[in-house]
Design an enzyme around this catalytic site. Structure first.
Site, PDB file in Angstrom:
ATOM      1  N   SER A  64       1.181 113.921  99.715  1.00 26.41           N
ATOM      2  CA  SER A  64       1.075 112.961  98.615  1.00 26.41           C
ATOM      3  C   SER A  64      -0.198 112.153  98.715  1.00 26.41           C
ATOM      4  O   SER A  64      -0.655 111.596  97.717  1.00 26.41           O
ATOM      5  CB  SER A  64       2.233 111.965  98.671  1.00 26.41           C
ATOM      6  OG  SER A  64       3.449 112.623  98.738  1.00 26.41           O
ATOM      7  N   HIS A  71       1.194 119.486  94.546  1.00 26.74           N
ATOM      8  CA  HIS A  71       1.989 118.273  94.729  1.00 26.74           C
ATOM      9  C   HIS A  71       3.115 118.206  93.706  1.00 26.74           C
ATOM     10  O   HIS A  71       2.900 117.920  92.538  1.00 26.74           O
ATOM     11  CB  HIS A  71       1.081 117.038  94.620  1.00 26.74           C
ATOM     12  CG  HIS A  71       1.801 115.767  94.898  1.00 26.74           C
ATOM     13  ND1 HIS A  71       1.811 114.704  94.026  1.00 26.74           N
ATOM     14  CD2 HIS A  71       2.577 115.392  95.944  1.00 26.74           C
ATOM     15  CE1 HIS A  71       2.549 113.735  94.528  1.00 26.74           C
ATOM     16  NE2 HIS A  71       3.028 114.118  95.685  1.00 26.74           N
ATOM     17  N   GLU A  85       0.774 118.337  90.442  1.00 26.70           N
ATOM     18  CA  GLU A  85      -0.656 118.056  90.566  1.00 26.70           C
ATOM     19  C   GLU A  85      -1.257 119.139  91.452  1.00 26.70           C
ATOM     20  O   GLU A  85      -0.836 119.307  92.601  1.00 26.70           O
ATOM     21  CB  GLU A  85      -0.881 116.675  91.186  1.00 26.70           C
ATOM     22  CG  GLU A  85      -0.532 115.535  90.239  1.00 26.70           C
ATOM     23  CD  GLU A  85      -0.586 114.160  90.893  1.00 26.70           C
ATOM     24  OE1 GLU A  85      -0.917 113.189  90.207  1.00 26.70           O
ATOM     25  OE2 GLU A  85      -0.273 114.039  92.097  1.00 26.70           O
ATOM     26  N   ASN A 135       0.525 109.030  92.319  1.00 31.92           N
ATOM     27  CA  ASN A 135       0.807 108.116  93.422  1.00 31.92           C
ATOM     28  C   ASN A 135      -0.218 106.998  93.526  1.00 31.92           C
ATOM     29  O   ASN A 135       0.093 105.896  93.961  1.00 31.92           O
ATOM     30  CB  ASN A 135       0.904 108.881  94.748  1.00 31.92           C
ATOM     31  CG  ASN A 135       2.221 109.627  94.842  1.00 31.92           C
ATOM     32  OD1 ASN A 135       3.117 109.423  94.025  1.00 31.92           O
ATOM     33  ND2 ASN A 135       2.341 110.508  95.822  1.00 31.92           N
TER      34      ASN A 135
HETATM   35  N1  LIG Z   1       9.605 112.149  99.201  1.00 29.12           N
HETATM   36  C1  LIG Z   1       8.923 112.252  98.091  1.00 29.12           C
HETATM   37  O1  LIG Z   1       9.294 111.672  97.063  1.00 29.12           O
HETATM   38  C2  LIG Z   1       7.682 113.124  98.031  1.00 29.12           C
HETATM   39  C3  LIG Z   1       7.174 113.520  96.780  1.00 29.12           C
HETATM   40  C4  LIG Z   1       6.088 114.400  96.737  1.00 29.12           C
HETATM   41  C5  LIG Z   1       5.489 114.802  97.917  1.00 29.12           C
HETATM   42  N2  LIG Z   1       5.979 114.377  99.129  1.00 29.12           N
HETATM   43  C6  LIG Z   1       5.326 114.881 100.339  1.00 29.12           C
HETATM   44  O2  LIG Z   1       6.108 115.951 100.834  1.00 29.12           O
HETATM   45  C7  LIG Z   1       6.000 116.030 102.250  1.00 29.12           C
HETATM   46  C8  LIG Z   1       7.393 115.991 102.851  1.00 29.12           C
HETATM   47  O3  LIG Z   1       8.000 114.745 102.543  1.00 29.12           O
HETATM   48  P1  LIG Z   1       9.578 114.565 102.531  1.00 29.12           P
HETATM   49  O4  LIG Z   1       9.841 113.281 101.847  1.00 29.12           O
HETATM   50  O5  LIG Z   1      10.219 115.803 102.046  1.00 29.12           O
HETATM   51  O6  LIG Z   1       9.879 114.391 104.092  1.00 29.12           O
HETATM   52  P2  LIG Z   1      11.260 114.535 104.872  1.00 29.12           P
HETATM   53  O7  LIG Z   1      11.145 113.678 106.072  1.00 29.12           O
HETATM   54  O8  LIG Z   1      12.411 114.331 103.956  1.00 29.12           O
HETATM   55  O9  LIG Z   1      11.294 116.099 105.307  1.00 29.12           O
HETATM   56  C9  LIG Z   1      10.383 116.660 106.201  1.00 29.12           C
HETATM   57  C10 LIG Z   1      11.023 117.878 106.839  1.00 29.12           C
HETATM   58  O10 LIG Z   1      10.047 118.579 107.621  1.00 29.12           O
HETATM   59  C11 LIG Z   1      10.680 119.100 108.761  1.00 29.12           C
HETATM   60  N3  LIG Z   1       9.684 119.398 109.785  1.00 29.12           N
HETATM   61  C12 LIG Z   1       9.061 118.543 110.622  1.00 29.12           C
HETATM   62  N4  LIG Z   1       8.221 119.219 111.434  1.00 29.12           N
HETATM   63  C13 LIG Z   1       8.323 120.526 111.097  1.00 29.12           C
HETATM   64  C14 LIG Z   1       7.740 121.726 111.603  1.00 29.12           C
HETATM   65  N5  LIG Z   1       6.852 121.681 112.581  1.00 29.12           N
HETATM   66  N6  LIG Z   1       8.079 122.890 111.028  1.00 29.12           N
HETATM   67  C15 LIG Z   1       8.977 122.952 110.041  1.00 29.12           C
HETATM   68  N7  LIG Z   1       9.574 121.837 109.532  1.00 29.12           N
HETATM   69  C16 LIG Z   1       9.258 120.652 110.065  1.00 29.12           C
HETATM   70  C17 LIG Z   1      11.662 118.014 109.147  1.00 29.12           C
HETATM   71  O11 LIG Z   1      12.696 118.532 109.947  1.00 29.12           O
HETATM   72  C18 LIG Z   1      12.163 117.528 107.781  1.00 29.12           C
HETATM   73  O12 LIG Z   1      13.316 118.220 107.379  1.00 29.12           O
HETATM   74  C19 LIG Z   1       5.123 114.876 102.669  1.00 29.12           C
HETATM   75  O13 LIG Z   1       3.799 115.326 102.785  1.00 29.12           O
HETATM   76  C20 LIG Z   1       5.244 113.909 101.492  1.00 29.12           C
HETATM   77  O14 LIG Z   1       4.134 113.072 101.370  1.00 29.12           O
HETATM   78  C21 LIG Z   1       7.083 113.569  99.194  1.00 29.12           C
END
Ligand SMILES: NC(=O)c1ccc[n+]([C@@H]2O[C@H](COP(=O)([O-])OP(=O)(O)OC[C@H]3O[C@@H](n4cnc5c(N)ncnc54)[C@H](O)[C@@H]3O)[C@@H](O)[C@H]2O)c1
Length: 596
Positions: A121, A142, A154, A192
């Protein structure tokens, strides 16, 4: 010829990853879904089945389609399973070193022609790409939360991403039924960059006890038509993720203080209060992962009894003014059963207001929302007057005259002389300090702000503005009155912009700055906020409706009161106003409305 994608990989099955898997599998792609451990795989599987089961229950997906969708997903532990995918998207926590490590590994494991994408993000896609030997095949894709629902993607192109990779990913987005905007690699991209300053500001308001979580969220939902309030949205995003995004944006985006994460966020993350995913964040949820909010120790008591606690009885209401707001407010009170005395500056104005109220009530009858009897009863409750002396025995006065402090102060001084003791004196000001009008009277404890939104008969929100001199009884009375009007009253302090404008206008101003910096177009920015965040209008559409002059005036007030450098009005906004491009009302603002 666009590249054919048959099998794709998703790394990390948390909040975003599980949703992204669903999007791919729903659109006929085979997915290898990878997590770090068996337990994490299981969590991802439960999220996916939960979401698809809900879609079946809502009739949005047939059972057979769900089964086919699930059969397309191969859950695995470890990145080695991704050796045969055509594209992989990473959705692991927002840490640069972790993402770089994963990309180096993906580069080793994946086919040489595979595209490596990140769902980051806020981190630099370029910095992530240089961890591989194929930065020209690295791109940002994204998605927005929840990925299966939000239409926007995006697509983030770095300076080295090759043009055919961009084109292939754009075609893939189309196949997924998404609308893409393609942009360059800047902290927070479009949505964002505009969203997180606002979210952090809302957390700051809550932290400063300026308003309750319920009131901040209700204000933005009901005042701006947003699908969720900012604190509920923070819980959905995940507070750990939100913290990392803000922290990165602060460091990458010019150290704008508005992106320095509110201290409360860090405390909550440390305490394990991560939002929905952990079952508790700003709100408490039925269980981890559940969208259902359950009452906790901060939930306000429900019901009229709680609202009426300490409230004065109000039967007769005076409304002063003859403009749009006064007209709407007279109608609202009369319809709710109050006896209303309208005071204007002359019989001619009274006749005009009376006509406007009648027209509006008649519209309600035509639309089947009001019976003729109720219309007549409402009209029968209104007395038309041109002298303030008639307000001697009202229980509440609502002032809605011109937005000039000297005029309002003089009016309040007169009301102080005329009105009986115990009356509540309310101002509808949207930008002046309520305490200034309160101090024009000898009874500041009885003075409060009632900030209605336009059009008052339709908009469900009222901001109840307490000054440092407002008594608890006055405040309770205002809350009880709002409830009787069928409005949601949110209580806040006497600060410039109250809740809604303070949170809304800096965001609009930021959108203007983004346009000014040529990062994106007005159309794409509007798309991003509508399709990525579910906003009813994009910032430029809204600015043209509100009026650029009005928006500039509000932004200037906010800047002057809070002295926040990031609130300085965008020069482009100033120039457009100087040029007379004020929005729809002059035919031209950010867009030319004469040609549409
Ligand atoms: N939460 C949101 O609203 C949102 C929206 C768009 C983008 N993002 C982006 O998406 C990405 C993930 O965010 P999220 O909110 O889903 O996080 P989250 O914490 O909910 O999930 C992350 C997952 O990654 C897994 N993980 C960690 N290390 C790993 C590895 N080495 N191999 C495989 N899996 C692994 C974890 O076990 C976890 O299940 C981030 O870059 C975030 O910025 C988040």
């Amino acid at each position: 010829m666009a590249r054919e994608f048959t099998r794709v990989g998703v790394v990390g099955l948390g909040t975003m990853g599980a949703g992204i898997v669903e999007v791919f599998a729903r659109n006929g792609l085979d997915v290898t879904a990878v997590e770090i451990s068996e337990a994490a795989v299981e969590r991802g599987r439960v999220t996916l089945t939960g979401s698809t089961d809900r879609a079946v229950a809502k009739g949005k997906l047939a059972e057979a389609e769900r089964d086919a969708l699930l059969a397309r997903v191969d859950f695995r532990v470890g990145l080695d399973a991704l050796h045969n995918v055509d594209l992989v998207i990473e959705a692991v926590p927002e840490h640069l070193d972790l993402k770089q490590r994963i990309f180096a590994e993906l580069d080793r494991v994946c086919k040489p022609e595979a595209i490596l994408a990140t769902n980051t993000s806020s981190l630099s896609v370029t910095e992530i790409s240089v961890a591989t030997s194929r930065p020209n095949q690295v791109i940002g894709i994204h998605f927005f939360n929840p990925a299966p629902v939000m239409k926007l993607v995006e697509v983030v192109r770095t300076v080295v991403t090759s043009a055919d990779v961009v084109a292939d990913v754009e075609a893939l987005c189309e196949r997924l039924g998404k609308v893409d905007v393609t942009i360059s690699d800047r902290a927070g991209f479009i949505a964002n960059a505009l969203l997180f300053g606002y979210l952090n500001h809302a957390v700051g308001m809550f932290e400063a006890r300026y308003a309750t979580r319920e009131d901040i969220d209700a204000a933005m939902k009901l005042g701006c038509g947003l699908p969720m309030g900012p604190l509920a949205l923070m819980d959905l995003i995940g507070l750990d993720t939100a913290y990392e995004i803000l922290d990165t944006m602060y460091r990458r985006g010019g150290r704008d203080r508005r992106h320095a994460p509110a201290p409360l966020l860090k405390q909550m993350v440390t305490a394990g209060l991560l939002g929905r995913k952990s079952g508790r964040g700003f709100y408490t949820y039925e269980r981890p992962g559940s969208p259902k909010v359950v009452p906790d120790e901060y939930t306000p008591p429900a019901g009229d009894a709680a609202l009426a606690d300490g409230a004065r009885g109000i039967a007769k209401v005076g409304v002063v003014g003859s403009g749009t707001m006064a007209t709407g407010i007279i109608e609202v009170f009369a319809k709710a059963g109050y006896e209303v005395i309208s005071v204007t500056r002359g019989a001619e104005k009274s006749a005009k207001v009376c006509e406007a109220v009648k027209t509006s009530l008649n519209k309600g009858v035509v639309r089947g929302k009001l019976s003729e009897t109720d219309r007549d009863a409402a009209l029968g409750r209104i007395t038309w007057s041109a002298t303030l002396d008639h307000l001697a025995d009202v229980d509440l006065v609502v002032e809605a005259v011109i937005e000039e402090l000297s005029v309002k102060k003089a009016l309040f001084a007169s009301l102080d002389e005329i009105c009986k003791p115990g009356v509540v004196l309310a101002t509808t000001t949207s930008s002046l300090p309520v305490i200034d009008v309160a101090m024009a009277t000898q009874r500041p404890a009885d003075v409060i702000g009632l900030h209605f939104f336009n059009p008052a008969p339709i908009m469900p929100l009222v901001e109840i503005v307490q000054t440092i001199r407002t008594s608890a009884e006055t405040s309770a009375t205002a809350r009880a009155v709002c409830a009787k009007l069928g409005k949601t009253g949110v209580v806040c302090g006497d600060r410039s912009g109250f809740i809604v404008n303070a949170l809304l206008f800096p965001y609009l101003n930021d959108a203007v700055k983004m346009l000014e910096a040529s990062y994106s177009t007005a159309d794409d920015i509007d798309y991003a906020m509508k399709l990525g965040c579910g906003y009813p209008m994009g910032p430029f559409e809204l600015l043209d409706v509100v009026g650029l002059d009005v928006s500039l005036a509000i932004q200037r007030e906010l800047y002057l009161e809070l002295r926040e450098p990031g609130f300085a009005p965008a020069p482009l906004l100033e120039h457009l106003v100087t040029a007379g491009y004020l929005g729809r009302k002059t035919g031209r603002g950010f867009r030319d409305h004469t040609r549409r």
